[in-house]
Write an enzyme that holds these catalytic residues in place. Structure first.
Site, PDB file in Angstrom:
ATOM      1  N   GLY A 123      10.666  -4.374   2.509  1.00  0.00           N
ATOM      2  CA  GLY A 123      11.833  -3.483   2.540  1.00  0.00           C
ATOM      3  C   GLY A 123      12.898  -3.804   1.628  1.00  0.00           C
ATOM      4  O   GLY A 123      13.513  -4.789   1.486  1.00  0.00           O
ATOM      5  N   PRO A 139       0.809  -1.343   0.040  1.00  0.00           N
ATOM      6  CA  PRO A 139       0.297   0.090   0.001  1.00  0.00           C
ATOM      7  C   PRO A 139       0.891   1.242   0.031  1.00  0.00           C
ATOM      8  O   PRO A 139       1.855   1.483   0.583  1.00  0.00           O
ATOM      9  CB  PRO A 139      -0.530  -0.020   1.296  1.00  0.00           C
ATOM     10  N   MET A 140       0.682   2.371  -0.814  1.00  0.00           N
ATOM     11  CA  MET A 140       1.465   3.365  -1.044  1.00  0.00           C
ATOM     12  C   MET A 140       0.447   4.573  -1.062  1.00  0.00           C
ATOM     13  O   MET A 140      -0.039   4.589  -2.152  1.00  0.00           O
ATOM     14  CB  MET A 140       2.576   3.352  -2.091  1.00  0.00           C
ATOM     15  N   ALA A 141       0.253   5.521  -0.181  1.00  0.00           N
ATOM     16  CA  ALA A 141      -0.660   6.401  -0.305  1.00  0.00           C
ATOM     17  C   ALA A 141      -0.250   7.486  -1.227  1.00  0.00           C
ATOM     18  O   ALA A 141       0.951   7.816  -1.496  1.00  0.00           O
ATOM     19  CB  ALA A 141      -0.547   7.318   1.022  1.00  0.00           C
ATOM     20  N   CYS A 199       2.668   3.384   9.990  1.00  0.00           N
ATOM     21  CA  CYS A 199       2.680   4.934   9.681  1.00  0.00           C
ATOM     22  C   CYS A 199       3.612   5.707  10.428  1.00  0.00           C
ATOM     23  O   CYS A 199       3.300   5.729  11.661  1.00  0.00           O
ATOM     24  CB  CYS A 199       1.770   5.354   9.464  1.00  0.00           C
TER      25      CYS A 199
HETATM   26  C1  LIG Z   1       4.837   6.914  -1.366  1.00  0.00           C
HETATM   27  C2  LIG Z   1       4.851   6.034  -0.200  1.00  0.00           C
HETATM   28  C3  LIG Z   1       3.546   5.864   0.348  1.00  0.00           C
HETATM   29  C4  LIG Z   1       3.399   5.009   1.426  1.00  0.00           C
HETATM   30  N1  LIG Z   1       2.253   4.906   1.675  1.00  0.00           N
HETATM   31  C5  LIG Z   1       1.954   3.767   2.692  1.00  0.00           C
HETATM   32  C6  LIG Z   1       0.704   3.520   3.134  1.00  0.00           C
HETATM   33  O1  LIG Z   1      -0.284   4.101   2.813  1.00  0.00           O
HETATM   34  N2  LIG Z   1       0.335   2.409   4.070  1.00  0.00           N
HETATM   35  C7  LIG Z   1       1.586   1.569   4.344  1.00  0.00           C
HETATM   36  O2  LIG Z   1       1.521   0.654   5.042  1.00  0.00           O
HETATM   37  N3  LIG Z   1       2.891   1.751   3.657  1.00  0.00           N
HETATM   38  C8  LIG Z   1       3.133   2.740   3.067  1.00  0.00           C
HETATM   39  N4  LIG Z   1       4.464   2.879   2.718  1.00  0.00           N
HETATM   40  C9  LIG Z   1       5.443   2.160   2.851  1.00  0.00           C
HETATM   41  C10 LIG Z   1       5.464   0.836   1.908  1.00  0.00           C
HETATM   42  O3  LIG Z   1       4.147   0.333   1.947  1.00  0.00           O
HETATM   43  C11 LIG Z   1       6.680   0.093   2.260  1.00  0.00           C
HETATM   44  O4  LIG Z   1       6.321  -0.209   3.636  1.00  0.00           O
HETATM   45  C12 LIG Z   1       7.960   0.688   2.369  1.00  0.00           C
HETATM   46  O5  LIG Z   1       7.931   1.805   1.153  1.00  0.00           O
HETATM   47  C13 LIG Z   1       9.018  -0.208   2.213  1.00  0.00           C
HETATM   48  O6  LIG Z   1       8.988  -1.093   1.260  1.00  0.00           O
HETATM   49  P1  LIG Z   1       9.840  -0.894   0.125  1.00  0.00           P
HETATM   50  O7  LIG Z   1      11.277  -0.770   0.322  1.00  0.00           O
HETATM   51  O8  LIG Z   1       9.438  -2.067  -0.933  1.00  0.00           O
HETATM   52  O9  LIG Z   1       9.342   0.440  -0.575  1.00  0.00           O
HETATM   53  C14 LIG Z   1       4.623   4.025   1.588  1.00  0.00           C
HETATM   54  C15 LIG Z   1       5.738   4.220   1.032  1.00  0.00           C
HETATM   55  C16 LIG Z   1       5.815   5.293   0.112  1.00  0.00           C
HETATM   56  C17 LIG Z   1       7.259   5.361  -0.541  1.00  0.00           C
END
Ligand SMILES: Cc1cc2nc3c(=O)[nH]c(=O)nc-3n(C[C@H](O)[C@H](O)[C@H](O)COP(=O)(O)O)c2cc1C
Length: 378
Positions: free
Chosen positions: A209, A21-23, A106
């Site tokens: 991650g 999930p990414m806001a 968050c």
């Molecule tokens: C732009 C953005 C928005 C995010 N929004 C959320 C969110 O709404 N909920 C959530 O649980 N994590 C959110 N995250 C965190 C990601 O879900 C994820 O846990 C984090 O980026 C680490 O994973 P990655 O290394 O694959 O990016 C967000 C990350 C980014 C970059």
């Protein structure tokens, strides 16, 4: 490598890959684009439980699904078991959702300051109450939890909070292997995912991650024993990462990095999907600006053209600028797993006074309404 199956309640996730999930990013348009490249589970942006229960217009719009989404997965954020249960009932009954994820990671100061977000798992009994309420409201729909390692290295909470979530009926636990204090800096410590996998034996554990390329996902599974991977920033401007992941998990050779022509094609599709979703070309074009830099990471696109693309406000403007790019250009050498998106941090986490005291840690009380403040990020 043949991946072992990942089951979240009745949902089979094959390959065992979940779009994080990414806001502001994982809306209908982006989910649809990613899904067109490969199977997996595609989770919505974070939706505030309280705003949903209170019928906030914007929130209701954000919580929508496309007609092609046969598995509807939503992430909810809330700190109060009653509101979370109300929101779960609503998304299950009204939106026909098949999977609910609860955001407990968050790091935004706006919510941790009041005991919400990544500060919440410091109260495992509260985590248990929230999950239990959500699971009861969800009926047969699986509820999962996504958390970080803890507030900081001095206050790690993931093992206890995960146990509470599992006891509350969670169908899986996902761990972003950073503390809230780290934000997005440094590297995720996958050994914590291995620790969680050893600790939680009754439901799947998902690792999250720093999966920047398909090979990272296979390595995460091999190194940690986790049951699936959650992929966030790695697919920003690179939705075809899901094709690579599907190929890698099926043991097929990867197609290799996209040429600039495929990137441009992806950009045009993404932009049009946003126009369709928003029903407003100007809004879609402005929203797409943040994606431009991610798509062009590692390609020779020219500084001036990048700047103009990041200012475009109509489809015609985007198309004209994208037409100027040479489709045959290749990704720069060694940039296949180049990081993109947030990399900021570390930053001290603000929590309410006394939040980490023994009495507070043992409490199951929900923080006040301020912790429910709508925010973005995880
Ligand atoms: C732009 C953005 C928005 C995010 N929004 C959320 C969110 O709404 N909920 C959530 O649980 N994590 C959110 N995250 C965190 C990601 O879900 C994820 O846990 C984090 O980026 C680490 O994973 P990655 O290394 O694959 O990016 C967000 C990350 C980014 C970059």
């Amino acid at each position: 490598m043949t991946a072992p199956g990942l089951k979240l309640g009745p949902i089979e996730v094959d390959p065992p890959v979940v779009l994080a999930p990414m806001a502001g990013v994982t809306n209908i348009a982006f989910r649809s684009l990613c899904r067109s490249y490969g199977a997996g589970l595609y989770v919505s942006e974070m939706i505030s439980a309280r705003a949903l229960v209170e019928d906030n217009d914007n929130t209701l719009k954000k919580a929508g699904f496309g007609p092609d989404e046969d598995v509807r997965s939503i992430q909810l954020y809330g700190v109060d078991p009653e509101f979370v249960a109300g929101a779960v009932r609503k998304v299950v009954d009204d939106l026909g959702v098949h999977h609910v994820d609860l955001n407990m990671g968050c790091p935004s100061p706006k919510v941790t300051r009041h005991g919400g977000g990544a500060a919440l798992p410091a109260r495992p009994r509260l985590v248990g109450r929230i999950v239990e309420a959500a699971v009861r409201a969800a009926g047969p729909v699986p509820v999962t939890v996504k958390m970080r390692v803890g507030v900081s290295p001095r206050h790690e909470t993931f093992l206890e909070a995960a146990s509470a979530a599992v006891d509350g009926g969670a169908a899986a636990v996902a761990l972003h292997a950073r503390t809230a204090e780290q934000l997005y800096s440094g590297t995720a410590d996958w050994s914590r995912i291995a620790e969680l996998k050893a600790h939680v034996t009754s439901v799947p554990v998902l690792g999250n991650g720093d999966v920047w390329a398909a090979s990272d996902a296979l390595r995460m599974l091999a190194e940690t024993g986790c049951d699936g991977v959650v992929v966030g920033r790695g697919c920003l401007g690179k939705p075809w990462l899901f094709r690579d992941l599907a190929d890698a998990f099926a043991g097929r050779p990867l197609q290799g990095p996209a040429r600039l022509g495929e990137v441009v094609e992806g950009m045009r599709r993404h932009l049009r999907l946003l126009v369709e979703q928003f029903g407003d070309e100007g809004l879609a074009c402005r929203d797409f600006r943040k994606h431009v830099g991610w798509y062009l990471t590692g390609y020779p696109a020219g500084g001036e053209r990048r700047r103009r693309l990041a200012l475009a406000s109509t489809l015609a403007e985007y198309d004209a600028l994208l037409d100027e790019l040479d489709p045959g250009e290749e990704l720069g050498a060694g940039l296949e797993a180049a990081p993109r998106g947030h990399t900021h941090g570390p930053k001290e986490v603000t929590v309410p006074y006394g939040w980490l005291s023994p009495a507070s840690l043992a409490s199951d009380a929900a923080p006040g309404r301020e912790a429910d403040a709508w925010t973005s990020g995880g």
